[in-house]
Each structure stands twice: as structure tokens, then as C-alpha cells.
Design a protein around this motif. Sequence first.
Motif, PDB file in Angstrom:
ATOM      1  N   GLN A   1     103.318 -12.167  79.772  1.00 20.20           N
ATOM      2  CA  GLN A   1     102.213 -13.097  79.546  1.00 20.20           C
ATOM      3  C   GLN A   1     101.552 -12.911  78.177  1.00 20.20           C
ATOM      4  OE1 GLN A   1      99.473 -12.967  82.834  1.00 20.20           O
ATOM      5  NE2 GLN A   1     101.048 -13.443  84.350  1.00 20.20           N
ATOM      6  N   ASP A   2     101.647 -11.718  77.614  1.00 19.70           N
ATOM      7  CA  ASP A   2     101.070 -11.454  76.288  1.00 19.70           C
ATOM      8  C   ASP A   2     102.092 -11.646  75.169  1.00 19.70           C
ATOM      9  OD1 ASP A   2      98.620 -10.819  77.420  1.00 19.70           O
ATOM     10  OD2 ASP A   2      99.139  -8.695  77.630  1.00 19.70           O
ATOM     11  N   GLY A   3     103.293 -12.059  75.509  1.00 17.81           N
ATOM     12  CA  GLY A   3     104.346 -12.202  74.507  1.00 17.81           C
ATOM     13  C   GLY A   3     104.584 -13.652  74.126  1.00 17.81           C
ATOM     14  N   THR A   4     105.398 -13.827  73.091  1.00 20.43           N
ATOM     15  CA  THR A   4     105.800 -15.152  72.625  1.00 20.43           C
ATOM     16  C   THR A   4     107.308 -15.281  72.796  1.00 20.43           C
ATOM     17  OG1 THR A   4     104.021 -15.163  70.978  1.00 20.43           O
ATOM     18  CG2 THR A   4     105.791 -16.773  70.691  1.00 20.43           C
ATOM     19  N   VAL A   5     107.730 -16.375  73.444  1.00 22.37           N
ATOM     20  CA  VAL A   5     109.149 -16.577  73.731  1.00 22.37           C
ATOM     21  C   VAL A   5     109.756 -17.478  72.657  1.00 22.37           C
ATOM     22  CG1 VAL A   5     110.843 -17.392  75.413  1.00 22.37           C
ATOM     23  CG2 VAL A   5     108.684 -16.349  76.201  1.00 22.37           C
TER      24      VAL A   5
END
Length: 247
Positions: A173-177
Motif C-alpha cells: 500500500q505504501d509502494g508504487t507499481v
Amino acid sequence: YTSLNKGEKPTKGRFEYRDEEDGKKYLCNWYYLEDHNWFLFISDRKSEVYSLSNSMIVFLAIFGALICGLWVVFRMLNKRQETINRKLSSQIVKTEKTKESLTTAMFKDILTDASNRVSFSVDASNFVPSDNQCFYFVFVNIAEFSQINIKYGNDAGDQVLLSSVEALRKVFQDGTVYRTGSDEFIVVIPSENSPEGYNSIINMVNTAHAILLSTVETPSGNVTPEVKIAVAKKTSGIDTSVISVLK
């Protein structure tokens, strides 16, 4: 004279008459000077008496017509301006939508709405960890993805990609895909540079791997993809070469 003969004592009055010589109407004001038993008559043509009033009426009529004309002109100009403003607003909206479409086409993957490889290249310069922080790069590859398209069809393959991005966003949830290839994704997660941060990331990776290996329902049948994952931690020297390293 009639009033005086009746014993009444009016002091002034007015009457109108027509001159027999020129045929024009006259107005006459009279005053009775009782002390001298005189009558003072002041008369003039009716047209002369009311000339100023008539001029004022004509002036006000012309002025009113001019005001009405100006109101009509301003009304027309206002409507024209409103039409121009609506067209400009519509054009601005179209321009903004065009910019959004171009931005999406340049930096977003149209199918999954994940950021694309170009976006990753641009964002890489911003991956600068501060003290006691680092970045984790989670590389996800759907193995034999082309075989899924061949066996089940492109719609099924698209569904697998969509499910994969959904799972990655849910876990990280805190990452960028980012979608960096037809069957490849990379997730960038900022984290504390500590054993606790490492354990947290690894736990999320294991969770994501389990979800990605789950069967995906597609219009052509159930598909169980094979997924490979690699993880790298970087505290400096971050650039696009991390993708090659993870591969």
C-alpha cells in the motif's frame, strides 16, 4: 366679471381663447388689483407657453430611445460574450482532457493503470533515501505469459495482468507499481533501513507471492499463473539499471 358681479372677489385666474385674426390659441393669466380696481392680463400663444415643456418631452423621448438602444446593444454584446466564454470554457476543458490523455498515454499503462517504464525512468532520479532509510525494489514476472494468451486468449491474459496489479497494490500500500514489460512489474517501496523494515518487506513479498499464485477466473476459464519474484534493497546509486539486475 361674472364672479365680481356676484360679489365674489377672485384675485387671479386663467383662460384660453383663439385669436380671430391669426387663428392661433392663446393662454391668458389675469390678476385683479383690488386696490386700484384694475385687471392685469398677460397672454401669449399656447405653443410658446408650452414650448419648453414640449422640448423637454421630445428630449426625454429621444434620451429614452437612446437608452433603450444602448441596452439592446449591450444585451447583444453580453450574449455574444457569454457565447465566446462558453466556447473558451469548452475548449479549455477539451485541452485539459487532451493533456490528461497525453499524460496517461506517456506515463501510464492503459490496461492496468499502473505507471509504465517511462514513468519509472523519470521517477528514478527522485528515489533518494534519507538517513536511516532505503528503497526496496520488488520485481514480479509472470512466467510463460505468452502461453496464457495462446491457450486462453488475450482477454484472459489481460485479466491476469489486472489481477496481478490489484494484488500488488493491495499488499504494498505504501509502494508504487510500475509495469516495465508485457509480463513484468516492479514495485518501489520506501522503508526504514533496519532489520524490522527488511522483515516487514519480506513478509509482504511472501503474501503477494501467495496471492499472485492463486487461480484467476477469466471468461475463457480458470488460469493459475506461475509467478517469479526478486527483491533488491538500495540505499544509493538508484537508476533504471536496477531492473536489469533484478531480472
